[in-house]
Design a protein around this motif. Structure first.
Motif, PDB file in Angstrom:
ATOM      1  N   GLY A   1       6.651   9.212  -4.798  1.00 55.81           N
ATOM      2  CA  GLY A   1       5.725   8.100  -4.949  1.00 55.81           C
ATOM      3  C   GLY A   1       5.189   8.015  -6.372  1.00 55.81           C
ATOM      4  O   GLY A   1       5.352   8.938  -7.163  1.00 55.81           O
TER       5      GLY A   1
ATOM      6  N   GLN B   1      -0.669  12.578  -4.168  1.00 57.20           N
ATOM      7  CA  GLN B   1      -0.845  11.648  -5.278  1.00 57.20           C
ATOM      8  C   GLN B   1      -2.039  12.092  -6.103  1.00 57.20           C
ATOM      9  O   GLN B   1      -2.961  12.686  -5.563  1.00 57.20           O
ATOM     10  CB  GLN B   1      -1.126  10.231  -4.771  1.00 57.20           C
TER      11      GLN B   1
ATOM     12  N   PRO C   1      -3.143   3.658   4.113  1.00 58.09           N
ATOM     13  CA  PRO C   1      -2.395   2.943   5.153  1.00 58.09           C
ATOM     14  C   PRO C   1      -0.930   3.395   5.235  1.00 58.09           C
ATOM     15  O   PRO C   1      -0.377   3.509   6.325  1.00 58.09           O
ATOM     16  CB  PRO C   1      -2.500   1.480   4.718  1.00 58.09           C
ATOM     17  N   ALA C   2      -0.338   3.670   4.086  1.00 59.44           N
ATOM     18  CA  ALA C   2       1.058   4.114   4.104  1.00 59.44           C
ATOM     19  C   ALA C   2       1.174   5.449   4.831  1.00 59.44           C
ATOM     20  O   ALA C   2       2.107   5.667   5.614  1.00 59.44           O
ATOM     21  CB  ALA C   2       1.589   4.243   2.685  1.00 59.44           C
ATOM     22  N   TYR C   3       0.206   6.323   4.609  1.00 62.53           N
ATOM     23  CA  TYR C   3       0.264   7.618   5.290  1.00 62.53           C
ATOM     24  C   TYR C   3      -0.049   7.477   6.773  1.00 62.53           C
ATOM     25  O   TYR C   3       0.511   8.181   7.601  1.00 62.53           O
ATOM     26  CB  TYR C   3      -0.675   8.613   4.608  1.00 62.53           C
TER      27      TYR C   3
ATOM     28  N   HIS D   1       0.821  -1.216   0.000  1.00 60.54           N
ATOM     29  CA  HIS D   1       0.000   0.000   0.000  1.00 60.54           C
ATOM     30  C   HIS D   1       0.850   1.259   0.000  1.00 60.54           C
ATOM     31  O   HIS D   1       0.347   2.333   0.300  1.00 60.54           O
ATOM     32  CB  HIS D   1      -0.935  -0.001   1.210  1.00 60.54           C
TER      33      HIS D   1
ATOM     34  N   ARG E   1      -6.433   3.590  -1.328  1.00 54.82           N
ATOM     35  CA  ARG E   1      -5.436   2.527  -1.181  1.00 54.82           C
ATOM     36  C   ARG E   1      -4.116   3.038  -0.634  1.00 54.82           C
ATOM     37  O   ARG E   1      -3.329   2.271  -0.112  1.00 54.82           O
ATOM     38  CB  ARG E   1      -5.208   1.876  -2.519  1.00 54.82           C
ATOM     39  N   TRP E   2      -3.843   4.335  -0.782  1.00 52.28           N
ATOM     40  CA  TRP E   2      -2.563   4.824  -0.262  1.00 52.28           C
ATOM     41  C   TRP E   2      -2.628   5.154   1.224  1.00 52.28           C
ATOM     42  O   TRP E   2      -1.606   5.382   1.862  1.00 52.28           O
ATOM     43  CB  TRP E   2      -2.115   6.096  -0.991  1.00 52.28           C
TER      44      TRP E   2
ATOM     45  N   LEU F   1      10.858   3.810  -5.327  1.00 49.02           N
ATOM     46  CA  LEU F   1      10.982   5.091  -6.027  1.00 49.02           C
ATOM     47  C   LEU F   1      11.733   6.112  -5.193  1.00 49.02           C
ATOM     48  O   LEU F   1      12.277   7.075  -5.701  1.00 49.02           O
ATOM     49  CB  LEU F   1       9.606   5.640  -6.380  1.00 49.02           C
TER      50      LEU F   1
ATOM     51  N   GLU G   1       0.815   5.131   8.625  1.00 49.78           N
ATOM     52  CA  GLU G   1       2.081   4.759   9.272  1.00 49.78           C
ATOM     53  C   GLU G   1       2.994   5.960   9.456  1.00 49.78           C
ATOM     54  O   GLU G   1       3.660   6.103  10.482  1.00 49.78           O
ATOM     55  CB  GLU G   1       2.800   3.704   8.439  1.00 49.78           C
ATOM     56  N   GLN G   2       3.028   6.795   8.431  1.00 54.16           N
ATOM     57  CA  GLN G   2       3.876   7.987   8.526  1.00 54.16           C
ATOM     58  C   GLN G   2       3.387   8.898   9.653  1.00 54.16           C
ATOM     59  O   GLN G   2       4.182   9.473  10.388  1.00 54.16           O
ATOM     60  CB  GLN G   2       3.855   8.755   7.199  1.00 54.16           C
TER      61      GLN G   2
ATOM     62  N   ILE H   1       6.028  11.460   2.094  1.00 53.72           N
ATOM     63  CA  ILE H   1       6.426  10.420   1.165  1.00 53.72           C
ATOM     64  C   ILE H   1       6.828  11.151  -0.087  1.00 53.72           C
ATOM     65  O   ILE H   1       6.046  11.857  -0.685  1.00 53.72           O
ATOM     66  CB  ILE H   1       5.250   9.468   0.936  1.00 53.72           C
ATOM     67  N   CYS H   2       8.084  11.018  -0.453  1.00 53.27           N
ATOM     68  CA  CYS H   2       8.532  11.733  -1.637  1.00 53.27           C
ATOM     69  C   CYS H   2       8.803  10.745  -2.742  1.00 53.27           C
ATOM     70  O   CYS H   2       9.321   9.662  -2.506  1.00 53.27           O
ATOM     71  CB  CYS H   2       9.793  12.528  -1.345  1.00 53.27           C
TER      72      CYS H   2
ATOM     73  N   PRO I   1       2.874   4.173  -1.769  1.00 47.46           N
ATOM     74  CA  PRO I   1       3.018   4.769  -3.107  1.00 47.46           C
ATOM     75  C   PRO I   1       4.468   4.883  -3.577  1.00 47.46           C
ATOM     76  O   PRO I   1       4.710   5.156  -4.752  1.00 47.46           O
ATOM     77  CB  PRO I   1       2.387   6.155  -2.951  1.00 47.46           C
ATOM     78  N   ARG I   2       5.420   4.672  -2.685  1.00 40.46           N
ATOM     79  CA  ARG I   2       6.822   4.747  -3.119  1.00 40.46           C
ATOM     80  C   ARG I   2       7.294   3.463  -3.767  1.00 40.46           C
ATOM     81  O   ARG I   2       8.446   3.329  -4.148  1.00 40.46           O
ATOM     82  CB  ARG I   2       7.714   5.083  -1.914  1.00 40.46           C
TER      83      ARG I   2
END
Ligand SMILES: Cc1cc2nc3c(=O)[nH]c(=O)nc-3n(C[C@H](O)[C@H](O)[C@H](O)COP(=O)(O)OP(=O)(O)OC[C@H]3O[C@@H](n4cnc5c(N)ncnc54)[C@H](O)[C@@H]3O)c2cc1C
Ligand code: HEM
Lengths: 417, 436
Positions: free
Chosen positions: B416, B367, B398-400, A52, B395-396, A306, B402-403, B413-414, A54-55
């Motif tokens: 992506g 994004q 969950p990654a955020y 999940h 969908r993105w 990425l 965590e951040q 997140i750079c 985006p990187r």
């Protein structure tokens, strides 16, 4: 063995029959750098997180470079254009948003409920016919005689590929699926072969699509060629259309076969569960989910970072190649109790059998129906099946993993119900 | 070892849950799951078994599901006494008793407060009493509103462009009713999502055909002789002819029944400690009492211990379950630190958020892009990520999440996929703010 060499061992054919002990070792380091610079991700939590993120990019294929022919016209004009088209119109499994989303959406619009459900009944009939053919046999090869022909017929009918052309595809599909094996990507000869195959299958598809435009039928290719997605949005250009059709064809050829073969293997090794399935066909959906966890057809997928990613106490540097070891996440004891046990009664199976995130398998409902039809019929109709080779010989792939042959001795085939 | 566990664990006695909705139900279930075998009573002032509210402004209004079809599944056999249709009216902590509206009392050993919130009503009671003026909180409200929408009112006027106001507006448009949406802010949802995102929501609603009026307020509502609302007079002098008004001015927490109990409870909610135990007015926890869901105000560890009260479905579930375990002695004093998360759907778009936007001083479109109608916006405060909001790109998230949990630097997140050149914008929140 040092941790940095474990993935090399995973790819080694000697470990194909049982790579799971290697996965257990890999999980000791959730994200581990291998000696060749690849980062292998092996725990459930880390895989979930990266699926999940985006990187993480799926654009992992090396640039296409058609081999030199010696003909300057081909070498300097035609092939560079073709290479450019290949590089910019990869099948969407190898692409990132926003292009990925646009293409996937157009394709998903063709996986209509009606079409997929029609294939459910069709699968039952196909399996019945295939098993009838074995009625006098005392042994047969489950892969060649059932696990392979079923999904191939289904995907050809869904797409609208004439069945008489199917034999051509067998070789093409196997060759193209090898693009998922990391070692083939580094291998120049294998890459050249892939490109030739791709050009051949593209030429075939271009002709077929032309035909579908002239005489549209009720199949996915006709729908895609007609150029409209679900909401009436413009579909895709011809090059993307060809790439998508090839993706569906390969995915339909090379995965479900492993699910059916791996499941049969597990069932014959667990006769109590096989017997239960025969009397309790409603067990099939849960059993298939457990199979997708316990011994899935797709063991890993590759990605690229990425940008730098901090995860599980390690930094994956920008540009690094990443392997998401899906089949290892499926055996993570932090999520599944007694993970090495095959147990269809397991609650809450959050497996990676179909991947996860934005590339989650597009054909999952279809694959489930096909496997269900096959496994229930096998359980109900094969009389006393035994393995002739245990373990069976495996196909060479480590990513797409499954038996090459699965020879079964039987005392007969019961008539269809 | 075993006996010590048994001592610490609360496996008997009488546990009372006040508020028989999402947080109360999930709390009761968690209590049972944690091994509580004593008496369990759920008190709720609504006559219904616990049901789900999110559909009430969405599919239940458009008719895709019936309001009665929103009953919450029982995840765990409860073996409980249900006292439905009777409100709790008082709490005596010395006697450990809850007073009920029917004059009876319930004595408790443990108490879970989950009385949630109600819709804020139109401030002028005479105008609020006009026929055709609605609020939306419960299933009966949704049924009444649906009934009022059926004959095709001249125009629906929605006062307040928060999440519920926006969802109702979109649902009314789906039914092809004429809609005016009024809000004093610069754009819908701007208080929560900031102005740049608010502008996108405004464009969405205009495209749906909503007559959107920002930066203005309703000054008063006027009725006819029969006592039916007929028009609204706006502060800017404009007049909106309407026969159906939906007041969507946010929620008020149901804490009145706790007055005199010595608990620190008021319009801001029931004040709790990190673990979820209710505090008295001296700031001391009452370990027999926990609060959860919309009604609870607690210091959130992910946001530097700032007290927050969250009106999120997922929070009601997670904090309800935490409170159940806490009262059972299982989650002993562990801090509740669930990442806030919320969703809304309107006009076919799904909006999701993680973290809290409150206090954001910067934001980026991380994004996708507004042009495509799918994007993720990340909010930062003092150089850290505090929230992310997605439009059709969940969908993105969950990654955020965590951040945000890791207090990662902003922007988080750079490089992506699907990422545009990041331009840091100012959220431009209007003066008064609330969390989503
Ligand atoms: C129309 C609508 C749409 C929503 N949409 C979303 C959404 O899309 N996404 C999202 O995340 N959240 C949404 N929410 C918010 C979410 O529904 C709430 O956060 C959630 O219901 C809170 O649960 P709760 O149990 O804390 O409180 P409530 O659901 O408010 O329940 C409290 C219960 O206690 C009862 N009660 C109150 N006082 C007393 C008393 N004195 N005695 C006995 N009983 C009492 C109440 O009548 C009620 O039944 C929406 C809410 C509404 C109203
Ligand atoms: C048991 C059978 C199958 C298994 C185990 C399987 C597994 C997978 C997995 C793991 C992925 C994720 C790839 C990634 O993340 O990079 C995937 C993607 C995909 N699968 Fe399957 N698959 C199966 C059958 C099928 C079938 C029958 C079809 C088509 C008819 C299909 C079409 C696709 C497509 C198109 C994608 C790419 C989706 C995307 O990139 O968005 N699969 N599959």
């Amino acid at each position: 063995m040092k941790t940095g060499q474990l993935f090399e061992a995973v790819k080694d054919e000697a470990n194909r029959a049982d790579p799971y002990p290697l996965y257990a070792r890999l999980r000791e380091t959730p994200v581990s750098r291998q000696d060749d610079g690849i980062y292998v991700v092996s725990t459930h939590a880390a895989i979930t997180s990266l699926l999940h993120d985006p990187r993480i990019s799926s654009e992992t294929l090396p640039p296409s470079e058609r081999p030199r022919t010696g003909n300057p016209f081909s070498d300097w004009i035609v092939n560079p254009v073709k290479d450019h088209l290949t590089n910019t119109h990869r099948p969407f499994i190898f692409r990132d948003p926003p292009d990925h989303d646009r293409l996937r959406m157009a394709v998903m619009g063709q996986f209509t409920h009606q079409r997929v459900h029609a294939m459910r009944g069709r699968s039952h009939d196909l399996v019945a016919d295939l098993l009838d053919k074995q009625s006098d046999a005392t042994s047969f090869d489950l892969v060649c005689d059932l696990a392979y022909p079923l999904p191939v017929t289904v995907i050809c009918e869904m797409l609208g590929v004439p069945p008489e052309d199917e034999p051509q595809f067998h070789g093409w599909a196997t060759q193209l699926a090898s693009a998922l094996e990391p070692d083939n990507l580094g291998n120049e000869e294998a890459r050249a072969k892939n490109i030739i195959t791709f050009d051949e299958i593209s030429t075939y598809m271009r002709g077929l699509i032309k035909e579908k435009r002239r005489h549209p039928q009720d199949d996915m290719l006709s729908g895609l060629s007609a150029g409209s997605g679900p909401g009436g949005e413009p579909g895709m250009g011809e090059v993307d259309l060809i790439a998508s059709a090839i993706l569906l064809l390969v995915a339909g050829h090379e995965t479900t076969v492993n699910l059916i073969a791996n499941s049969t293997l597990a069932l014959v090794r667990h006769p109590d569960i096989l017997a239960r399935l025969a009397g309790e066909p409603d067990l099939a959906p849960r059993l298939i989910e457990e199979m997708l966890r316990y011994d899935p057809p797709v063991h890993f997928r590759t990605r690229r970072a990425l940008s730098a990613i901090d995860i599980a106490g390690i930094t994956i540097p920008e540009g690094a190649d990443i392997v998401l070891l899906l089949a290892s996440g499926n055996r993570d004891p932090a999520v599944f109790c007694d993970p090495d046990r095959f147990d269809p009664d397991r609650p809450d199976i959050r497996h990676f059998g179909f991947g996860g995130g934005l590339h989650y398998c597009a054909g999952a409902p279809l694959a489930r129906f096909e496997a269900e039809a096959a496994l229930v019929a096998l359980a109900q109709r094969l009389v006393h099946p035994r393995l002739i080779d245990d373990p069976p010989p495996y196909r060479s792939g480590a990513a797409l993993r499954g038996p090459m042959h699965l020879r079964l001795a039987i005392d007969g085939v019961a008539p269809r119900r | 070892m075993r006996s010590m566990d048994a001592e610490r664990k609360n496996t008997g006695g009488h546990t009372v849950v006040v508020g028989a909705s999402l947080a109360g139900l999930r709390g009761a279930e968690a209590l049972r799951r944690a091994g509580f075998a004593g008496r369990l009573t759920l008190v709720g002032d609504e006559p219904h078994r616990p049901y789900d509210r999110p559909p009430l402004s969405k599919s239940a209004l458009t008719g895709e599901v019936a309001p009665e079809a929103t009953v919450l599944p029982n995840l765990h056999a409860l073996a409980a006494d249900w006292r439905l249709g009777v409100a709790a009216t008082g709490l005596d902590r010395q006697a450990r008793e809850v007073r009920l509206a029917d004059g009876t009392t319930l004595s408790y050993d443990r108490l879970l407060i989950a009385t949630g919130s109600r819709a804020r009503s139109w401030p002028n009671p005479t105008e609020a009493g006009l026929a055709g003026v609605h609020t939306l909180r419960g299933r009966d409200d949704a049924a009444a509103l649906r009934q009022a929408l059926a004959p095709g009112p001249k125009r629906v006027l929605i006062i307040g462009a928060g999440f519920i106001g926006c969802e109702v507006a979109a649902s009314c448009r789906a039914l092809d009713r004429a809609v005016t949406l009024i809000d004093p802010g610069p754009a819908p949802l701007a208080r929560i999502l900031g102005q740049p995102v608010g502008e996108i929501v405004a464009a969405l609603h205009r495209a749906l055909g909503v007559d959107l009026r920002s930066r203005t307020k309703v000054a008063r509502l006027e009725g006819n002789e029969a006592g039916r609302v007929v028009r609204a007079i706006l502060e800017d002098g404009n007049v909106v002819e309407t026969d159906l008004v939906v007041v969507a001015l946010g929620a008020v927490r149901n804490t009145e029944w706790l007055s005199g109990s010595g608990l620190d409870a008021g319009p801001g909610g029931v004040v709790c400690n990190e673990a979820g135990h209710a505090l008295d007015t001296e700031g001391r926890p009452d370990r027999a009492i926990a609060a959860a869901g919309d009604v609870a105000r607690f210091p959130h560890p992910l946001f530097d211990g700032r007290p927050v009260a969250l009106e999120h479905w997922g929070h009601a579930v997670a904090q309800g379950e935490h409170a159940g375990r806490l009262l059972a002695g299982e989650a002993n004093e562990t801090d509740y630190a669930e990442m806030p998360a919320f969703w809304s759907s309107q006009g076919g778009i799904t909006i999701k958020s993680v973290g809290l936007t409150e206090g954001a001083d910067s934001m980026v479109f991380a994004q996708g892009s507004p042009k495509e109608g799918r994007f993720v916006v990340v909010y930062g405060a003092k150089g850290r990520c505090i929230a992310a909001v997605s439009f059709d790109s969940a969908r993105w998230l969950p990654a955020y999440a965590e951040q945000i949990a890791a207090r990662a630097p902003f922007p988080p997140i750079c490089g992506g996929t699907d990422e545009h050149n990041l331009t840091v914008l100012s959220p431009g929140f209007p003066e008064k703010r609330t969390s989503p």
